[in-house]
Design an enzyme around this catalytic site. Structure first.
Site, PDB file in Angstrom:
ATOM      1  N   ARG A 234      17.189  -3.360   5.122  1.00 12.16           N
ATOM      2  CA  ARG A 234      16.969  -3.031   6.516  1.00 12.16           C
ATOM      3  C   ARG A 234      18.134  -2.175   7.001  1.00 12.16           C
ATOM      4  NH1 ARG A 234      12.468  -4.183   5.820  1.00 12.16           N
ATOM      5  NH2 ARG A 234      11.068  -5.524   7.051  1.00 12.16           N
ATOM      6  N   GLU A 263      16.097   4.357  12.510  1.00 14.99           N
ATOM      7  CA  GLU A 263      14.846   4.968  12.062  1.00 14.99           C
ATOM      8  C   GLU A 263      13.719   4.624  13.043  1.00 14.99           C
ATOM      9  OE1 GLU A 263      12.734   2.191   8.888  1.00 14.99           O
ATOM     10  OE2 GLU A 263      14.792   2.585   8.228  1.00 14.99           O
ATOM     11  N   HIS A 281      11.872   5.020   4.270  1.00 16.49           N
ATOM     12  CA  HIS A 281      11.427   3.624   4.260  1.00 16.49           C
ATOM     13  C   HIS A 281      10.098   3.490   3.506  1.00 16.49           C
ATOM     14  CE1 HIS A 281      11.794  -0.406   6.634  1.00 16.49           C
ATOM     15  NE2 HIS A 281      11.280  -0.601   5.430  1.00 16.49           N
TER      16      HIS A 281
END
Length: 318
Positions: A234, A263, A281
């Protein structure tokens, strides 16, 4: 028939979810593919009064959880729970569940690819050749079997990464902030030894109040000179400003990030750097993993609506 509300989705359609939910005799209502802000999710929950909420990236706030007259489950279409008000769900007697093991192979593959891509200079050489520069004499590469990878977070994915990296021939160490059994391909060490011995630090931690900015200035200053930081967990586990400083002033030689704080609009002065490899991601993603994730998430909801307990509960409702 009850209503299931799916807040968002990171794939072209919701046909898999629809087939499972409707096949059980329930109604599926979906928001847009892009995650809406919490207040918009709250408005949709108030409108549709769902007994189950499924969410990919969108935040399911305490207010959203409090709104339905009846709520049985908040299902994360993924692993991490940082976008769900778990305590609020627990307090009102609703389950929170996830799918913790659907992408173990994909994320560990991605981590290994990032490490090997950096060790062999794949990304930087590709960039140079495409700009017309052909200079093999400038290569400063290292032998993988001479290096040590330190894995921070030794759960399912950490152990899979350890297995794959040790198979390539790297020495693998591991540390977790919670006690874990010593098994698999890594040797468990304390944080101090992990930082002192590792040429690469690979982050496999969930985002919690204990791990947010765990990889900050103090952590990065203890990494080895010329080392690489890889984050496939994360974004906020790593302090972006501290990472930029560690890249500019040392000790880091590079970073490889599938997740970035901020993000989908990460700091430009971080992701634009030549010594940083970035992917958007996607470490979790493959045709097989996404199909499995969507099916199992919907099946978990159906199971709870039928009066059962989830296979992968993340709380114990009051």
């Amino acid at each position: 028939m009850v209503t299931v509300f799916q807040t968002d989705f990171a794939w072209p359609d919701v046909e898999i979810e629809h087939a499972v939910i409707h096949g059980a005799g329930h109604s599926l209502v979906t928001g847009p593919s892009e995650a809406l802000q919490p207040e918009h999710i709250e408005a949709l929950v108030a409108e549709h009064e769902p007994e189950a909420i499924m969410t990919c990236w969108a935040e399911v706030s305490a207010k959203a959880i409090a709104l339905p007259a009846r709520l049985a489950i908040v299902q994360r279409i993924g692993v991490g729970l940082d976008n769900i008000a778990v305590e609020a769900a627990t307090a009102r007697g609703a389950w929170v569940a996830n799918v913790p093991d659907y992408c173990v192979e994909e994320v560990s593959d991605h981590a290994v690819a990032m490490i090997m891509g950096w060790l062999r200079g794949i990304v930087s050489f590709d960039r140079e050749v495409k700009t017309g520069r052909w200079n093999p004499a400038a290569a400063q590469l290292r032998r993988a079997t001479n290096l040590t990878v330190g894995i921070l977070g030794y759960g399912r994915i950490g152990r899979a990464s350890a297995r794959k990296l040790s198979g390539i021939g790297l020495t693998v160490l591991a540390h977790d902030i919670a006690p874990v059994p010593e098994f698999g391909a890594a040797h468990l060490v304390d944080m101090e030894e992990l930082l002192a011995r590792s040429d690469v630090i690979l982050v496999h931690l969930p985002l919690t109040s204990d791990t947010e900015h765990l990889v900050g200035a103090a952590f990065l200053s203890q990494m080895r000179v010329g080392s690489l930081l890889v984050n496939v967990s994360r974004g906020p586990v790593v302090d972006s400003e501290a990472l930029i400083c560690a890249l500019e002033s040392g000790p880091l030689a590079g970073a490889a990030l599938d997740v970035v704080e901020g993000e989908p609009d990460p700091p430009e002065n971080l992701v634009a750097r030549a010594d940083v490899i970035v992917t958007p991601h996607v470490a979790f993603s493959s045709d097989a993993s996404l199909a499995e994730l969507r099916r199992r998430s919907a099946e978990e909801v159906v199971r709870v609506l039928a009066g059962g307990s989830p296979e992968h509960p993340c709380n114990l409702p009051l």
